[in-house]
Design a protein around this motif. Structure first.
Motif, PDB file in Angstrom:
ATOM      1  N   LYS A 214      37.689 -12.328 -11.469  1.00 51.40           N
ATOM      2  CA  LYS A 214      38.023 -11.228 -10.721  1.00 51.40           C
ATOM      3  C   LYS A 214      37.104 -10.522  -9.964  1.00 51.40           C
ATOM      4  O   LYS A 214      37.421  -9.807  -8.851  1.00 51.40           O
ATOM      5  CB  LYS A 214      38.770 -10.106 -11.939  1.00 51.40           C
TER       6      LYS A 214
ATOM      7  N   TRP B 262      36.514 -11.869  -6.562  1.00 45.17           N
ATOM      8  CA  TRP B 262      37.634 -11.772  -5.671  1.00 45.17           C
ATOM      9  C   TRP B 262      37.518 -10.047  -5.213  1.00 45.17           C
ATOM     10  O   TRP B 262      37.477  -9.990  -3.956  1.00 45.17           O
ATOM     11  CB  TRP B 262      38.880 -12.070  -6.508  1.00 45.17           C
ATOM     12  N   ALA B 263      37.058  -9.196  -6.317  1.00 51.25           N
ATOM     13  CA  ALA B 263      37.249  -7.973  -5.830  1.00 51.25           C
ATOM     14  C   ALA B 263      36.104  -7.511  -4.682  1.00 51.25           C
ATOM     15  O   ALA B 263      35.988  -6.757  -4.116  1.00 51.25           O
ATOM     16  CB  ALA B 263      37.094  -6.966  -6.797  1.00 51.25           C
TER      17      ALA B 263
ATOM     18  N   ARG C  19      34.639  -9.424  -2.873  1.00 50.95           N
ATOM     19  CA  ARG C  19      35.072 -10.151  -1.601  1.00 50.95           C
ATOM     20  C   ARG C  19      34.232 -11.456  -1.086  1.00 50.95           C
ATOM     21  O   ARG C  19      34.161 -11.616  -0.058  1.00 50.95           O
ATOM     22  CB  ARG C  19      35.315  -9.130  -0.017  1.00 50.95           C
TER      23      ARG C  19
ATOM     24  N   LYS D  39      38.397 -15.261  -0.836  1.00 53.41           N
ATOM     25  CA  LYS D  39      39.829 -14.668  -0.362  1.00 53.41           C
ATOM     26  C   LYS D  39      40.938 -14.406  -1.378  1.00 53.41           C
ATOM     27  O   LYS D  39      41.499 -13.613  -1.249  1.00 53.41           O
ATOM     28  CB  LYS D  39      40.174 -15.484   0.960  1.00 53.41           C
ATOM     29  N   THR D  40      40.901 -15.352  -2.203  1.00 56.28           N
ATOM     30  CA  THR D  40      41.831 -15.390  -3.176  1.00 56.28           C
ATOM     31  C   THR D  40      41.223 -15.252  -4.584  1.00 56.28           C
ATOM     32  O   THR D  40      40.230 -16.155  -4.748  1.00 56.28           O
ATOM     33  CB  THR D  40      42.917 -16.431  -3.220  1.00 56.28           C
ATOM     34  N   ARG D  41      42.084 -14.962  -5.725  1.00 55.60           N
ATOM     35  CA  ARG D  41      41.371 -14.852  -7.183  1.00 55.60           C
ATOM     36  C   ARG D  41      41.421 -16.516  -7.668  1.00 55.60           C
ATOM     37  O   ARG D  41      40.571 -17.085  -8.175  1.00 55.60           O
ATOM     38  CB  ARG D  41      42.129 -14.439  -7.901  1.00 55.60           C
TER      39      ARG D  41
ATOM     40  N   ARG E 165      40.819  -5.480  -5.861  1.00 57.81           N
ATOM     41  CA  ARG E 165      40.158  -5.622  -4.713  1.00 57.81           C
ATOM     42  C   ARG E 165      40.493  -4.505  -3.527  1.00 57.81           C
ATOM     43  O   ARG E 165      41.868  -3.954  -3.485  1.00 57.81           O
ATOM     44  CB  ARG E 165      41.030  -6.899  -3.896  1.00 57.81           C
TER      45      ARG E 165
ATOM     46  N   ALA F 224      33.761  -3.016  -1.754  1.00 60.11           N
ATOM     47  CA  ALA F 224      33.185  -4.258  -2.266  1.00 60.11           C
ATOM     48  C   ALA F 224      31.895  -4.143  -2.066  1.00 60.11           C
ATOM     49  O   ALA F 224      31.172  -4.894  -3.046  1.00 60.11           O
ATOM     50  CB  ALA F 224      33.813  -5.228  -1.405  1.00 60.11           C
TER      51      ALA F 224
END
Length: 124
Positions: free
Chosen positions: A8, A11-12, A14, A17-19, A70, A76
């Motif tokens: 997580k 992802w947060a 950056r 792009k996706t978790r 995110r 970020a």
């Protein structure tokens, strides 16, 4: 917020792009804490040093903030601080790519007849 899962947080912050991409990267050992592989469920703490390889760039960062949501790019960037060694290494890699371009980078997929002739003409 005291603890956040590494997938997580990546992802947060950056880096991915996706978790699910972040989870896969942690599973494959592309994200390490202190040089050690970890599981996606491992919690991140302030001050942890992470080595992250997102496919195109390698980072070494110190965790400065925790978030599992995110947000904007500015938020970020406040979650981590890149080490001086990492900045120097990324700059060297960028210079190397600028001066010594890979001949096949401009060609996507299998070369066409025209691409093959151009490659042969340049001697690569």
């Amino acid at each position: 917020m005291e603890n956040v899962r590494i997938d997580k947080w990546l992802w947060a912050a950056r880096f991915f792009k996706t978790r699910s991409l972040a989870t896969d990267a942690v599973d494959r050992g592309k994200a390490k804490a202190g040089g050690e592989r970890m599981k996606p469920s491992r919690t991140v703490r302030l001050g942890d040093i992470l080595q992250i390889d997102n496919g195109s760039t390698e980072w070494e960062v110190v965790v400065r903030g925790l978030s599992d949501v995110r947000g904007s790019a500015e938020k970020a960037q406040q979650l981590y601080e890149e080490t001086a060694e990492s900045i120097a290494k990324r700059q060297q890699e960028a210079d190397r790519r600028r001066y010594f371009r890979e001949p096949g980078l401009d060609i996507k997929g299998r070369p066409t007849k025209r691409d093959r002739r151009l490659l042969d003409r340049t001697g690569e």
